[in-house]
Each structure stands twice: as structure tokens, then as C-alpha cells.
Design a protein around this motif. Structure first.
Motif, mmCIF file in Angstrom:
data_model
loop_
_atom_site.group_PDB
_atom_site.id
_atom_site.type_symbol
_atom_site.label_atom_id
_atom_site.label_comp_id
_atom_site.label_asym_id
_atom_site.label_seq_id
_atom_site.Cartn_x
_atom_site.Cartn_y
_atom_site.Cartn_z
ATOM 1 N N UNK A 199 96.547 20.070 7.282
ATOM 2 C CA UNK A 199 95.293 20.577 6.718
ATOM 3 C C UNK A 199 95.352 22.031 6.289
ATOM 4 N N UNK A 200 96.201 22.845 6.910
ATOM 5 C CA UNK A 200 96.236 24.267 6.539
ATOM 6 C C UNK A 200 97.580 24.853 6.929
ATOM 7 N N UNK A 201 97.803 26.096 6.518
ATOM 8 C CA UNK A 201 99.079 26.764 6.761
ATOM 9 C C UNK A 201 99.220 27.272 8.186
ATOM 10 N N UNK A 202 98.145 27.215 8.982
ATOM 11 C CA UNK A 202 98.220 27.731 10.353
ATOM 12 C C UNK A 202 98.967 26.787 11.277
ATOM 13 N N UNK A 203 99.198 25.563 10.819
ATOM 14 C CA UNK A 203 99.918 24.541 11.587
ATOM 15 C C UNK A 203 99.190 24.127 12.863
ATOM 16 N N UNK A 204 97.879 24.317 12.905
ATOM 17 C CA UNK A 204 97.084 23.773 14.016
ATOM 18 C C UNK A 204 96.094 22.721 13.516
ATOM 19 N N UNK A 205 95.918 22.634 12.193
ATOM 20 C CA UNK A 205 95.008 21.648 11.616
ATOM 21 C C UNK A 205 95.761 20.397 11.189
ATOM 22 N N UNK A 206 95.323 19.247 11.659
ATOM 23 C CA UNK A 206 95.998 17.988 11.365
ATOM 24 C C UNK A 206 94.956 16.881 11.223
ATOM 25 N N UNK A 207 95.071 16.095 10.157
ATOM 26 C CA UNK A 207 94.192 14.941 9.972
ATOM 27 C C UNK A 207 95.001 13.668 10.153
ATOM 28 N N UNK A 208 94.526 12.792 11.024
ATOM 29 C CA UNK A 208 95.178 11.506 11.278
ATOM 30 C C UNK A 208 94.190 10.405 10.897
ATOM 31 N N UNK A 209 94.589 9.565 9.959
ATOM 32 C CA UNK A 209 93.749 8.430 9.561
ATOM 33 C C UNK A 209 94.439 7.131 9.987
ATOM 34 N N UNK A 210 93.707 6.296 10.672
ATOM 35 C CA UNK A 210 94.213 4.992 11.082
ATOM 36 C C UNK A 210 93.487 3.931 10.261
ATOM 37 N N UNK A 211 94.247 3.146 9.494
ATOM 38 C CA UNK A 211 93.652 2.117 8.650
ATOM 39 C C UNK A 211 93.649 0.775 9.372
ATOM 40 N N UNK A 212 92.463 0.195 9.488
ATOM 41 C CA UNK A 212 92.306 -1.139 10.065
ATOM 42 C C UNK A 212 91.498 -1.971 9.085
ATOM 43 N N UNK A 213 92.175 -2.841 8.351
ATOM 44 C CA UNK A 213 91.491 -3.634 7.333
ATOM 45 C C UNK A 213 90.953 -2.748 6.230
ATOM 46 N N UNK A 214 89.655 -2.777 6.020
ATOM 47 C CA UNK A 214 89.036 -2.032 4.928
ATOM 48 C C UNK A 214 88.499 -0.670 5.360
ATOM 49 N N UNK A 215 88.752 -0.271 6.591
ATOM 50 C CA UNK A 215 88.187 0.981 7.120
ATOM 51 C C UNK A 215 89.298 1.927 7.564
ATOM 52 N N UNK A 216 89.132 3.206 7.222
ATOM 53 C CA UNK A 216 89.964 4.286 7.767
ATOM 54 C C UNK A 216 89.174 4.975 8.881
ATOM 55 N N UNK A 217 89.757 5.101 10.042
ATOM 56 C CA UNK A 217 89.190 5.889 11.137
ATOM 57 C C UNK A 217 89.874 7.258 11.109
#
Length: 528
Positions: A211-229
Motif C-alpha cells: 500500500x505504501x513505501x513505508x512497508x507497514x501498509x499491506x492489503x490482503x484480499x481473499x476471494x471466495x466465489x463472487x466476493x473479495x474479503x
């Protein structure tokens, strides 16, 4: 897979083709405006171009359809009941052998109408599994669809159902409880592991984004069927990107993201997170650059893409695909392709930076068509050029195969690509271990066969897998006679599930043959 049909980037998945042809008999039966009727009677085509017509098989005329509608056959599949249909339920019925579509708030089961459609199966499949009102209005809004498809009526689209639906309408069973990933974390002095638990055979997808250059921001998306969590993390301290390891278990449903700490020391907590949801059909695009584009054989090429600045890592669910989008003459062209597993490419893929995480790359084998706008443009891409990729799309349910130990795979030409993604998960399956996995690969000539050496090596390494190449130049065709010996129920090793992928004509012939061999819809999956 061919690129003879192009896709729009927004609400429609495919570029509208020419309107289907309509016979003079259809003109008389469907109550057209007089001007349109006169034009169609004189030309035999909705556009005045007779080449738009699709030759119907004997016994599939409009009069044959009317006789079928009056025969008492259950064309809706609901036993005469009117059943409200949700959009998620509608999306499940999106295959040739199980096809529903919605027009102006009404859902129709068009499975039996496929072979009667004057515009052909390809044209009708463009609206299957979704609200096809816009597509219908663009192609043939004048058609009296309530009269034509009246016997196929399933029920109202749920978005359009009033809150106080009459009590005599039988409602579908309640939707199953939504599966939500459970999060946990573990650490070592120099590593942090983020764990996400779904369930067995959930076949999850994964997207990681720095997410950013600070290396502490991270987005994790888990896809299950038609939905991303979506899990948006702010970690306690900086980590190294890309991750040290990413493990996604299609069978176990467990996901592990192993990150290296920039400073090796224990953390009091992983940090904090915010959780949200996102529909997988959203129009978000990911930018990738070309690492390599090389000839594969006489009519195909390899394309290797990498996330810009290696900021995004994507793992597709088994059997899913991506849409590649690129500009041409002021328009955006889009086409669906299934990435191949990273060990499939035979030439320059080994020369690409060995330190790059494989999931930061997406690798494709693409057949080139002389008149194919997308494949022609992709073939000319040079290293450093950029394209846009969609989020993973698909509807393959890995759990449908769980009960089956003898599985047949039918592929034609470039339709082998989604089949490739099944091989490792099936052969590595621990529960209800596979006994027999056979691939029947249909091509025109020996020179057209993709990855022949790879299939031979796999056959030698695992006796449960066999590959049979069938060539049309030698008279080989998909047919009931060809498949019948494989479905002898008197034999213990008779196949009980079939996955199919190829051109639409091949898919249709395969499904028809399997139906004649008494296979049920839940015993087959057709990749579209």
C-alpha cells in the motif's frame, strides 16, 4: 481460446455481435413492427445481411420449438412453480447445459432453447447467468420474448420482487451462510506469518498489495466465489516486499503469507486491520508490464507479464481466468485468457529473473488469429509495454469434484489452459485420492498440440494420469461413440465427472454426447 469475440470493459462482458437472423415464419409469429417485418421478409436477416443467419439443425425450427412448448415438457425446470430468483442464484446458471437469463425483471431457463436460437448458441450464451436486458435491447428489442419463452419462465428477478410476495409462490431455499475467512498470525524472530482459514475445497483466490513505501501498509484480499474479503493491515513494523512465501491450499482452504521483518525482533502484536468486502465483478484493473513475448509454435505465442513495480501479487482460484485489456484506435479491447501454471512454458520463462516471486507474474499461452484484433496486438508487444488485467473471474467450484475419483478432462486447442490448472490440485489431493485422471486433447494436427512433452512427462511420473491426443486430420472428433467406452458403469474405473473446455461447438457436442451417456448436469463442468 480464440479472440473472435471482443469484450467491453464495463457492464457487458462481450462486445455485441450482429443481430441474429430471423426467418419469415418468425416474423409472422413474433409480432414485429410492420417496417421491421417487411425488411426481414425481404432480406432474411435482422440487419439485411443474410450472413448473420445461423443454420439450425433439422428438427429445430421455430415450429418445432412451438410444438415443444405445447408438449407439456417442463422447460422452466421448476415443475410449473413460479420461483423468485436472486442475482447470485442467476449467476450460477451460466453453462450450456444449465442456462438462465433475466430480461426486464423476468428470469427464463433457456437451456432447451439453445439449439432453436436463430442467432446460434454463441449469441445466446452472451446473456446467460445475468441480467441480459441491455444486450437484448441492443440486438433484438422488437422480439416478443414473453410469448417465445413463456414456457421457460422461472420467476421474477429477486431485485424486482415486492416485499409482500403472495404466499402461494414457492420460494427457493435460503442461501447458505456466507463463508468469512478467519484470521490469525504467528511469528518468529525474523518472520511474520498471516494466516487465513476458509474451509475445505473453498478454492480461494488471493491478492496482495503493497500500500505504501513505508512497508507497514499491506492489503490482503481473499476471494471466495463472487466476493473479495479485504483485510487492510497497518503492521507494527516494516517488512520486506515481496513476501518470502505465499501458500494457498485449494483443498484445505488455508492461506499463509510469510513476510520477512526488516528488523529481526519479536513484536507485541501484528498491528491493526480494517475489514471490508468487494464484489469480484468490479471493474478494477491492475497494471502489468511485458517481460517477455516469444513465439511458442507456428500459430501461438508466450506472453509473460509482471506487476508494475512488483507491487501486486495475485493467485487465481483453480479454473479462473483474467481479462487482458489494451487500447487500439481509441477503443479498449478486452479478451479473457487463463494463465498457465508457472512450470508450463518451455522456452524463455526460465531466463526471467529467478528471484522474482512467481505470483507477481502471470504467464499465458495464446493462440494467434490473423483476424483477431486482441491476439494480433498482444503478439506485437515489446518488453516494457503495459496492459491492464482484471481481477480473477470464474465460476468453477472445486468442491464439485471432491466426491469423484475417476475424472475425465476434454480439451480442444487453446481450451487446454483452464484444464492445466486442474492437474496439480487433483493429483495432489489427499482426501478421496484420485484413482484415474485422463485427458483427451483434441487438435487438428500434431503441430497444433501444446505442451506435448509436459503431458508425456507427467504421464510417466504419475501412473494415474494419461493423455490421449486426438487429431481431426486423422478423423478424430468428439462424439458419443468415442466417449461411450469410458462410461461403462459395470467397470469400477468408469468416469463419473467430466470437465470440458474448447470452442463453443466442441463444448456443445461434448455436452450432448455426455447427456446421451446419461451423465447428469452435476457430473460435468463446461468452461466458457
Amino acid at each position: 481460446m480464440s479472440d473472435s469475440q471482443l469484450k467491453l470493459p464495463a457492464s457487458m462482458d462481450k462486445t455485441p455481435l450482429k443481430p441474429p437472423a430471423v426467418t419469415a415464419l418468425a416474423v409472422n409469429s413474433l409480432q414485429l413492427p410492420s417496417s421491421a417485418a417487411q425488411q426481414l421478409k425481404s432480406s432474411g436477416s435482422a440487419t439485411g445481411n443474410p450472413r448473420n443467419k445461423c443454420a439450425l439443425k433439422p428438427g429445430y425450427s421455430l415450429m418445432s420449438w412451438i410444438r415443444l412448448c405445447n408438449s407439456g415438457a417442463d422447460l422452466s425446470g421448476t415443475g410449473g412453480r413460479v420461483v423468485p430468483v436472486s442475482r447470485s442464484e442467476l449467476a450460477l446458471h451460466n453453462q450450456v447445459n444449465d442456462a438462465w437469463m433475466a430480461i426486464r425483471g423476468k428470469v427464463f431457463n433457456v437451456t432447451r432453447y439453445m439449439d432453436f436460437h436463430p442467432g446460434g448458441i454463441d449469441e445466446l450464451m452472451r446473456g446467460v447467468g445475468r441480467d441480459a436486458t441491455k444486450l437484448f435491447d441492443e440486438v433484438h428489442a422488437w422480439v416478443n420474448y414473453p410469448q417465445l419463452l413463456g414456457k421457460c419462465y422461472v420467476g421474477p428477478l429477486k431485485d424486482n420482487v415486492a416485499a409482500n410476495v403472495e404466499t402461494d409462490i414457492i420460494r427457493p431455499p435460503p442461501a447458505p451462510t456466507e463463508l468469512v475467512p478467519r484470521f490469525d498470525w504467528i511469528q518468529q524472530r525474523s518472520e511474520l506469518t498471516l494466516c487465513f482459514y476458509t474451509r475445505r475445497m473453498a478454492n480461494p483466490g488471493l491478492l496482495l498489495k503493497r500500500k505504501d513505501a513505508s512497508d507497514v501498509g499491506l492489503e490482503v484480499r481473499v476471494q471466495l466465489g463472487s466476493i473479495w474479503h479485504v483485510f487492510s493491515f497497518k503492521l507494527s513494523a516494516a517488512v520486506v516486499w515481496p513476501p518470502k512465501a505465499v501458500r494457498v491450499g485449494p483443498e484445505t482452504g488455508k492461506i499463509e503469507v510469510v513476510l520477512t521483518k526488516q528488523v529481526a525482533e519479536p513484536w507485541q502484536t501484528y498491528g491493526s486491520q480494517e475489514i471490508s468486502k468487494l464484489n469480484s465483478t468490479c471493474d478494477e484493473r491492475l497494471t502489468y508490464e511485458v517481460l517477455n513475448c516469444e513465439v511458442f509454435n507456428h500459430d501461438s505465442f508466450e506472453l509473460c507479464l509482471q506487476s508494475i513495480e512488483q507491487s501486486v501479487l495475485v493467485h487465481l482460484p483453480v479454473g479462473y481466468h483474467l481479462d487482458i485489456q489494451l487500447p487500439l484506435n481509441g477503443e479498449l479491447l478486452e479478451r479473457s485468457y487463463t494463465p498457465v501454471p508457472h512450470n508450463c512454458l518451455l522456452s524463455n520463462s526460465e531466463q526471467i529473473d529467478a528471484n522474482a516471486s512467481p505470483s507477481i507474474r502471470q504467464e499465458f499461452l495464446i493462440k494467434h488469429y490473423e483476424k483477431g484484433a486482441v491476439s494480433s496486438e498482444l503478439k506485437q508487444l515489446q518488453p516494457g509495454a503495459t496492459v491492464q488485467l482484471s481481477l480473477p473471474r470464474g465460476n468453477f467450484g472445486l468442491s464439485a469434484l471432491e466426491a469423484h475419483r475417476n475424472i475425465l478432462l476434454l480439451a480442444a486447442g487453446s481450451g487446454i489452459t483452464p484444464i492445466l490448472s486442474l492437474l496439480r490440485p487433483l493429483l495432489k489431493r489427499q482426501t478421496n485420492r484420485i484413482e484415474r485422471l485422463q485427458l483427451m486433447y483434441f487438435n487438428k494436427t500434431q503441430a497444433d498440440i501444446w505442451l506435448k512433452d509436459k503431458f508425456q512427462a507427467l504421464q510417466e511420473a504419475d501412473e494415474r494420469f494419461t493423455c490421449k491426443n486426438i487429431l481431426s486430420e486423422a478423423g478424430g472428433r468428439i462424439s458419443q461413440e468415442l466417449l461411450a467406452p469410458l462410461f461403462n458403469k459395470q467397470q469400477a474405473e468408469s468416469f463419473s465427472f467430466v470437465a470440458v473446455c474448447g470452442p463453443t461447438g466442441f463444448n456443445t457436442a461434448a455436452v450432448n454426447s455426455l447427456r446421451e451417456l446419461q451423465l447428469k448436469p452435476d457430473q460435468m463442468h463446461v468452461f466458457q
